[in-house]
Design an enzyme around this catalytic site. Structure first.
Site, PDB file in Angstrom:
ATOM      1  N   ASP A  15       0.911  -1.291  -0.112  1.00  0.00           N
ATOM      2  CA  ASP A  15      -0.046  -0.161   0.009  1.00  0.00           C
ATOM      3  C   ASP A  15       0.754   1.376   0.038  1.00  0.00           C
ATOM      4  O   ASP A  15       0.594   2.346   0.506  1.00  0.00           O
ATOM      5  CB  ASP A  15      -0.824  -0.107   1.281  1.00  0.00           C
ATOM      6  CG  ASP A  15      -1.777  -1.148   1.522  1.00  0.00           C
ATOM      7  OD1 ASP A  15      -2.293  -1.769   0.411  1.00  0.00           O
ATOM      8  OD2 ASP A  15      -1.775  -1.801   2.520  1.00  0.00           O
ATOM      9  N   LYS A  18       2.545   2.053  -4.994  1.00  0.00           N
ATOM     10  CA  LYS A  18       3.063   1.576  -6.395  1.00  0.00           C
ATOM     11  C   LYS A  18       2.511   1.664  -7.685  1.00  0.00           C
ATOM     12  O   LYS A  18       2.999   2.053  -8.742  1.00  0.00           O
ATOM     13  CB  LYS A  18       3.364   0.134  -6.197  1.00  0.00           C
ATOM     14  CG  LYS A  18       4.408  -0.309  -5.148  1.00  0.00           C
ATOM     15  CD  LYS A  18       4.640  -1.985  -5.221  1.00  0.00           C
ATOM     16  CE  LYS A  18       3.490  -2.516  -4.528  1.00  0.00           C
ATOM     17  NZ  LYS A  18       2.762  -2.363  -3.491  1.00  0.00           N
ATOM     18  N   GLY A  42      -3.738  -4.798  -5.498  1.00  0.00           N
ATOM     19  CA  GLY A  42      -4.793  -3.698  -5.856  1.00  0.00           C
ATOM     20  C   GLY A  42      -4.278  -2.300  -6.106  1.00  0.00           C
ATOM     21  O   GLY A  42      -4.082  -1.622  -4.993  1.00  0.00           O
ATOM     22  N   HIS A  43      -3.944  -2.032  -7.308  1.00  0.00           N
ATOM     23  CA  HIS A  43      -3.591  -0.486  -7.539  1.00  0.00           C
ATOM     24  C   HIS A  43      -4.612   0.344  -7.833  1.00  0.00           C
ATOM     25  O   HIS A  43      -5.604  -0.011  -8.404  1.00  0.00           O
ATOM     26  CB  HIS A  43      -2.708  -0.654  -8.780  1.00  0.00           C
ATOM     27  CG  HIS A  43      -1.374  -1.492  -8.587  1.00  0.00           C
ATOM     28  ND1 HIS A  43      -0.453  -1.197  -7.633  1.00  0.00           N
ATOM     29  CD2 HIS A  43      -0.568  -2.130  -9.538  1.00  0.00           C
ATOM     30  CE1 HIS A  43       0.678  -2.145  -7.660  1.00  0.00           C
ATOM     31  NE2 HIS A  43       0.457  -2.623  -8.906  1.00  0.00           N
ATOM     32  N   GLN A 225       2.413  -6.343  -4.072  1.00  0.00           N
ATOM     33  CA  GLN A 225       2.706  -6.394  -2.511  1.00  0.00           C
ATOM     34  C   GLN A 225       4.197  -5.669  -2.252  1.00  0.00           C
ATOM     35  O   GLN A 225       4.174  -4.641  -2.949  1.00  0.00           O
ATOM     36  CB  GLN A 225       2.809  -7.775  -2.188  1.00  0.00           C
ATOM     37  CG  GLN A 225       1.386  -8.593  -2.101  1.00  0.00           C
ATOM     38  CD  GLN A 225       1.148  -9.225  -3.368  1.00  0.00           C
ATOM     39  OE1 GLN A 225       1.863  -9.762  -4.170  1.00  0.00           O
ATOM     40  NE2 GLN A 225       0.112  -9.290  -3.716  1.00  0.00           N
TER      41      GLN A 225
HETATM   42  P1  GTP Z   1      -0.745  -2.864  -3.217  1.00  0.00           P
HETATM   43  O1  GTP Z   1      -0.053  -3.444  -4.532  1.00  0.00           O
HETATM   44  O2  GTP Z   1      -1.916  -3.346  -2.599  1.00  0.00           O
HETATM   45  O3  GTP Z   1       0.414  -2.854  -2.071  1.00  0.00           O
HETATM   46  O4  GTP Z   1      -0.822  -1.318  -3.512  1.00  0.00           O
HETATM   47  P2  GTP Z   1      -0.109   0.146  -3.943  1.00  0.00           P
HETATM   48  O5  GTP Z   1       1.103   0.161  -3.327  1.00  0.00           O
HETATM   49  O6  GTP Z   1      -0.156   0.140  -5.505  1.00  0.00           O
HETATM   50  O7  GTP Z   1      -1.058   1.180  -3.210  1.00  0.00           O
HETATM   51  P3  GTP Z   1      -2.469   1.888  -3.971  1.00  0.00           P
HETATM   52  O8  GTP Z   1      -2.107   2.645  -5.388  1.00  0.00           O
HETATM   53  O9  GTP Z   1      -3.431   0.902  -3.874  1.00  0.00           O
HETATM   54  O10 GTP Z   1      -2.812   2.886  -2.815  1.00  0.00           O
HETATM   55  C1  GTP Z   1      -2.202   3.951  -2.645  1.00  0.00           C
HETATM   56  C2  GTP Z   1      -3.339   5.179  -2.662  1.00  0.00           C
HETATM   57  O11 GTP Z   1      -2.519   6.276  -2.476  1.00  0.00           O
HETATM   58  C3  GTP Z   1      -4.115   5.243  -4.131  1.00  0.00           C
HETATM   59  O12 GTP Z   1      -5.502   5.745  -3.839  1.00  0.00           O
HETATM   60  C4  GTP Z   1      -3.070   6.464  -4.750  1.00  0.00           C
HETATM   61  O13 GTP Z   1      -3.932   7.266  -5.585  1.00  0.00           O
HETATM   62  C5  GTP Z   1      -2.814   7.213  -3.625  1.00  0.00           C
HETATM   63  N1  GTP Z   1      -1.667   8.095  -3.739  1.00  0.00           N
HETATM   64  C6  GTP Z   1      -0.413   7.772  -4.248  1.00  0.00           C
HETATM   65  N2  GTP Z   1       0.545   8.500  -4.041  1.00  0.00           N
HETATM   66  C7  GTP Z   1       0.067   9.376  -3.345  1.00  0.00           C
HETATM   67  C8  GTP Z   1       0.726  10.777  -2.698  1.00  0.00           C
HETATM   68  O14 GTP Z   1       1.925  11.138  -3.122  1.00  0.00           O
HETATM   69  N3  GTP Z   1      -0.217  11.281  -1.895  1.00  0.00           N
HETATM   70  C9  GTP Z   1      -1.514  10.756  -1.692  1.00  0.00           C
HETATM   71  N4  GTP Z   1      -2.117  11.747  -0.963  1.00  0.00           N
HETATM   72  N5  GTP Z   1      -2.109   9.875  -2.012  1.00  0.00           N
HETATM   73  C10 GTP Z   1      -1.246   9.069  -3.167  1.00  0.00           C
END
Ligand code: GTP
Length: 426
Positions: A15, A18, A42-43, A225
C-alpha cells in the site's frame, strides 16, 4: 532516469502507492510487465477525474499502444482476468496489446475455497490471506500438480489434469474440512469457455521480452505487494506466497538478471501495516490517528483501519539491499503536512545494543526498541508543489535524512494521487 529495464517494488508492507509510480513510469515504457502475485494486488490509478482499480492487469494498460505482459510468475484467475478486461474495455481502454504467459498457473475454484477454509481453520493464527486462491495455487505449483495456461489450451491435457486435481481436492475438502467439493463437468465447462476467450492473449512472454530488450525497448516490471511480504525476505509467516522483491522479476518474467538496469523502491513517507505481526514504529496515539485519517488508511476491500507508524529507515535500508534499489520513489509526503514534528527510526536497539540487520525472528522484531531522530515538521500544504526545490525546507530535510540513513538516492517525490503531483530528481 535510465529506463531500459526497470523494476518497481514496494519497500514496506504494501500500500505504498506503487500503482501511481508504475503508472507514472509506464508513460515512458514500451512494455509493462506483472511478474508475481495475482488478483490480491490492488493498484489505484487516478487519471484526470477517472479512477481505475487494477488487480491483475499491468498498469500500462491505461496507455494505448503499450505491450502489457502478465508473466509466468503470476497466478491467474481467468474469471477475474476476463472481468477486468471487460471493465477496462467498457471504459474505452484498448486491451489488444495484452499478453498472458503460457507458463502462468491457473487459479481454480478449489484454490479459492481451500484458501477460505484453511484460513478459517487457523483460528488465532490467521495469515490474513485475501481468500482469492493465490496461496493454494502457488502450493500446487510447488507441489508440481498445478495447471498452467498452456494446459488450458490443450483440451485433452486440461481434462486429464482437472480430473486428477479435482479428485484430490474434493477428497481433501471433505475429509479435512467437511466441505463439499466441485463437480467435474461444471468446472470443465466453465474453464473451456475461459480457454476460448483467453486464447488470443496467450503467448510465450519470456520470448517477447527477450525480443523487446534486444530491440532496445523500455521495459517496466511492476511489483505487487512489497519487500516485507516476500516469501523468503518478509516477516514470515505474515507474507505472500510469491517474491515481490526485485529478483522476483527475473524468475516471474523469464528475464536474466544482467538485463535489469534499474530498481526503483517505492517508499511511503510513513509506515503502515495490515493485519497481525510486529511493527516497531507503530503509533498508538493521536499522531497515529491523524496519519490514518489524513491518509485514509483503511483497507480497500475490508475497510479495516490500517496500523500506522513513523517512517522506519531500518526497513528501507533492508529493502535496499535485498533488491539492490537504485532510487527511492517517496509517496504520500503530503499526508504529513500538518504534523508539527516528524520522526524517522534510524536504528533498532535489542537488549540495549544497536543491531544492524533487520531481524528474521519475529520475537526479536517485536522486542526491538526504535531509535528515533526527531525532525521539525513543515506544517504547510505540499500537494500543489511541482518542483522539488519548491518543497518546504523541512520536508526536503526529512526525505534527505531518509536518503542518508538508508544509503539510497531519491529519484522521485509524490505529493498527491495525480500524475502531475510527481517530482523527478534523478
Ligand atoms: P498494493 O499493491 O496493494 O500494495 O498497493 P499500492 O502500493 O499500489 O497502493 P495503492 O495504489 O492501491 O494505494 C495507494 C493510494 O494512495 C491510492 O489511492 C493512490 O492514488 C494514492 N497515492 C499515491 N501516491 C500518493 C501521494 O503521493 N499522495 C497521496 N495523498 N495519495 C497518493
Amino acid at each position: 532516469m535510465d529506463m531500459s529495464a526497470t523494476v518497481v517494488i514496494g519497500t514496506q508492507w504494501g500500500d505504498e502507492g506503487k500503482g501511481k509510480i508504475v503508472d507514472y513510469l509506464a508513460e515512458r515504457a514500451d512494455v509493462v510487465v506483472r511478474y508475481q502475485g495475482g488478483n490480491n494486488a490492488g493498484h489505484t490509478v487516478v487519471v484526470g477525474d477517472q479512477e481505475f482499480k487494477l488487480h491483475l492487469l499491468p498498469s500500462g494498460i491505461l496507455y494505448n499502444g503499450k505491450t502489457c505482459v502478465i508473466g509466468n510468475g503470476v497466478v491467474v484467475d481467468p474469471k477475474v482476468m476476463l472481468e477486468e478486461i471487460k471493465s477496462m474495455q467498457a471504459k474505452g481502454i484498448d486491451t489488444s496489446s495484452l499478453k498472458l504467459s503460457n507458463r502462468a498457473h491457473l487459479i481454480m475454484p478449489y484454490h479459492r475455497l481451500l484458501d477460505e477454509v484453511e484460513e478459517t481453520s487457523r483460528g488465532d493464527f490467521k495469515i490474513g490471506t485475501t481468500k482469492r486462491g493465490i496461496g493454494p495455487c502457488y502450493m500446487d505449483k510447488n507441489a508440481r500438480s498445478g495447471i498452467r495456461v498452456c494446459d488450458l489450451l490443450e483440451p485433452e491435457e486440461f481434462k486429464e489434469k482437472l480430473a486428477r486435481n479435482l479428485e484430490a481436492k474434493n477428497h481433501l475438502l471433505k475429509a479435512v474440512y467437511n466441505t463439499d467439493g466441485f463437480d467435474f463437468a461444471e468446472v470443465l465447462k466453465e474453464y473451456q469457455e475461459y480457454a476460448e476467450q483467453l486464447r488470443p492473449y496467450v503467448a510465450d512472454t519470456s520470448a517477447i521480452l527477450h525480443e523487446s530488450i534486444k530491440a532496445g525497448q523500455k521495459v517496466l516490471f511492476e511489483g505487487a505487494q512489497a519487500t516485507l511480504l516476500d516469501l523468503d525476505h518478509g516477516t514470515f509467516p505474515y507474507v505472500t506466497s510469491s517474491h515481490p522483491i526485485a529478483g522476483g522479476a527475473c524468475i516471474g518474467a523469464g528475464v536474466g538478471p544482467s538485463k535489469i538496469s534499474k530498481v526503483v523502491g517505492v517508499v511511503k513517507a510513513y509506515t503502515t501495516r495490515v493485519g497481525e505481526g510486529p511493527f516497531p514504529t507503530e503509533l498508538h496515539d493521536a499522531t497515529g490517528d491523524l496519519i490514518r485519517e489524513e491518509g485514509h488508511e483503511y483497507g480497500t476491500t475490508t475497510g479495516r483501519p490500517r496500523r500506522c507508524g513513523w517512517l522506519d529507515a531500518c526497513i528501507i535500508r533492508y529493502a535496499g539491499y535485498v533488491s539492490g534499489i537504485d532510487y527511492m520513489a517517496i509517496t504520500r509526503l503530503d499526508i504529513l503536512d500538518k504534523l508539527p514534528m516528524v520522526k524517522v527510526c534510524v536504528a533498532y536497539k535489542y537488549n540495549g545494543k544497536i543491531i544492524n540487520e533487520f531481524p528474521a525472528s519475529l520475537n526479536v522484531l517485536s522486542r526491538v526498541e526504535p531509535v528515533y531522530e526527531e525532525l521539525p515538521g513543515w506544517q504547510q500544504p505540499t500537494s500543489h508543489i511541482r518542483s522539488y526545490e519548491d518543497l518546504p525546507l523541512n520536508a526536503r530535510r526529512y526525505v534527505e535524512r531518509l536518503s542518508e540513513v538508508s544509503g539510497i538516492a531519491i529519484g522521485l517525490v509524490s505529493v498527491g494521487p495525480g500524475r502531475e503531483q510527481t517530482m523527478i530528481l534523478a
